[in-house]
Design a protein around this motif. Sequence first.
Motif: not given
Length: 384
Positions: A110, A114, A118-119, A122, A124, A169, A192
């Motif tokens: 995580y 964070l 972005k992840k 996208e 995040y 998220s 989540e």
Amino acid sequence: MNFEFTEEQLMIQKAAKDFAITECLPGVIERDELQKFPKDQIVKLADLGFMGMMVKPEYGGSGLDTVSYVLAMEEISKVDASTSVCMSVNNSLVCYGLEAFGSEAQKQQYLVPLAQGKKDGELYIGAFLLSEPEAGSDATSQQTTAEDMGDYYLLNGTKNWITNGSSASVYLVMAQTDRAKGPHGINTLIVEKHWPGVTVGPKENKLGIRGSDTHTIMFNDVKVPKKNRVGEDGFGFKFAMKTLAGGRIGIASQALGIASGAYETALKYSKQRKAFGKEIAQHQAIQFKLADMATQIEAARLLCLKAACDKDNGRNYDVSSSMAKVFASETAMAVTTEAVQIHGGYGFVKEYHVERMMRDAKITQIYEGTSEVQRIVISRAILK
Ligand code: CAA
Ligand code: FAD
């Protein structure tokens, strides 16, 4: 005592200032009016490394100190407090909480995305879910429950006023597992948003920071794996308090930025506007207002930097962060009100920005602990 910033700190301050002017200023009035979440700005802040500023590089962050964070928060908040609150929550509540108290596996899964903001390309980001309809200042009165079911917790309850509520998220959720243990029976769970049983309520229609997305979040029989508990069983309330101490430095810096943005706007205006044959800045009544505003802002800035230095140097910062927050937020309210006054009727309309700053200032006296709560923290420490 050395009041000089390092070259790196000055570089961060300049980067934040440039970002605020080029990326946050355009459209700030419209985003406020339409309550539009500043997604483009947050994505770009993530690219700049500002969504995990103090996180170690090995966990996806920029590895900067808290002083740099204060400087960046001030610059962004001068222009757009809706963007800066999102940045503050992700940096000092979510990323800090996970880096300081999370397991290695939680950090890998995580914290890394964070801190990068972005992840998979996208956005995040995270949110911090402590407040409830019946547990705001009185935060130990948690009604949300995390029932221990062996290898998972069953989460039920309602959290309100959650910043980044719909755009996050990941949620850090405080919930009561063992009521008999009071605050020592509270846990913090990583949840989540897309998990079954999680519902995001409608966006709140607010007085200020209208671009930020504030929502009620409901949990109905959400299964949270045990591995998603942060820290030991019963550590959840201490987690919240320890994390909020750093968060309060972020909000104090936000308040400082709102105040200095309003002051700079009013100073400029006072040299342009003429009344009774001279610039209003030539009237002593206006000069004294400007003098008081500048003095209050300088004091607020020093308190923010003191709290940041305490944190960076491993000293306890519970009290210095509360002092910074209560003083900076009350300064923000006083200075923005005077900035509207200096603008006269023009201060009452949106084009001149100061009315928005005055509306945005108010929340800094309320969230992450009201001014009264900060005084509770400070007075308890003094009287101990
Ligand atoms: N560090 C470690 N432990 C702490 C602590 C700290 N800073 N503060 C309290 N604790 C411990 C206490 O020691 C106590 O444990 P013991 O019984 O073992 O001593 C336990 O936690 C309970 O503490 P208190 O008895 O002091 O609790 P209280 O009911 O008197 O409440 C309070 C204290 C300061 C008022 C606290 O409830 C509080 O901070 N309330 C405000 C909540 C808040 O700030 N919410 C913000 C939500 S997030 C947000 O707002 C984000 C945003 O907007 C952007
Ligand atoms: P209450 O606790 O009901 O307080 C009402 C009044 O009574 C206040 O003036 C308070 O100072 C005073 N008071 C209460 N107890 C005492 C006392 N013992 N002594 C003296 N005075 C007292 N929470 C989150 O968990 N996560 C978030 O992301 C988040 N974001 C927020 C965003 C916005 C826009 C807003 C409005 C709130 C947000 N909050 C968030 C909630 C916020 O932290 C709470 O609103 C705040 O802690 C106050 O709680 P309350 O609103 O229940 O007020």
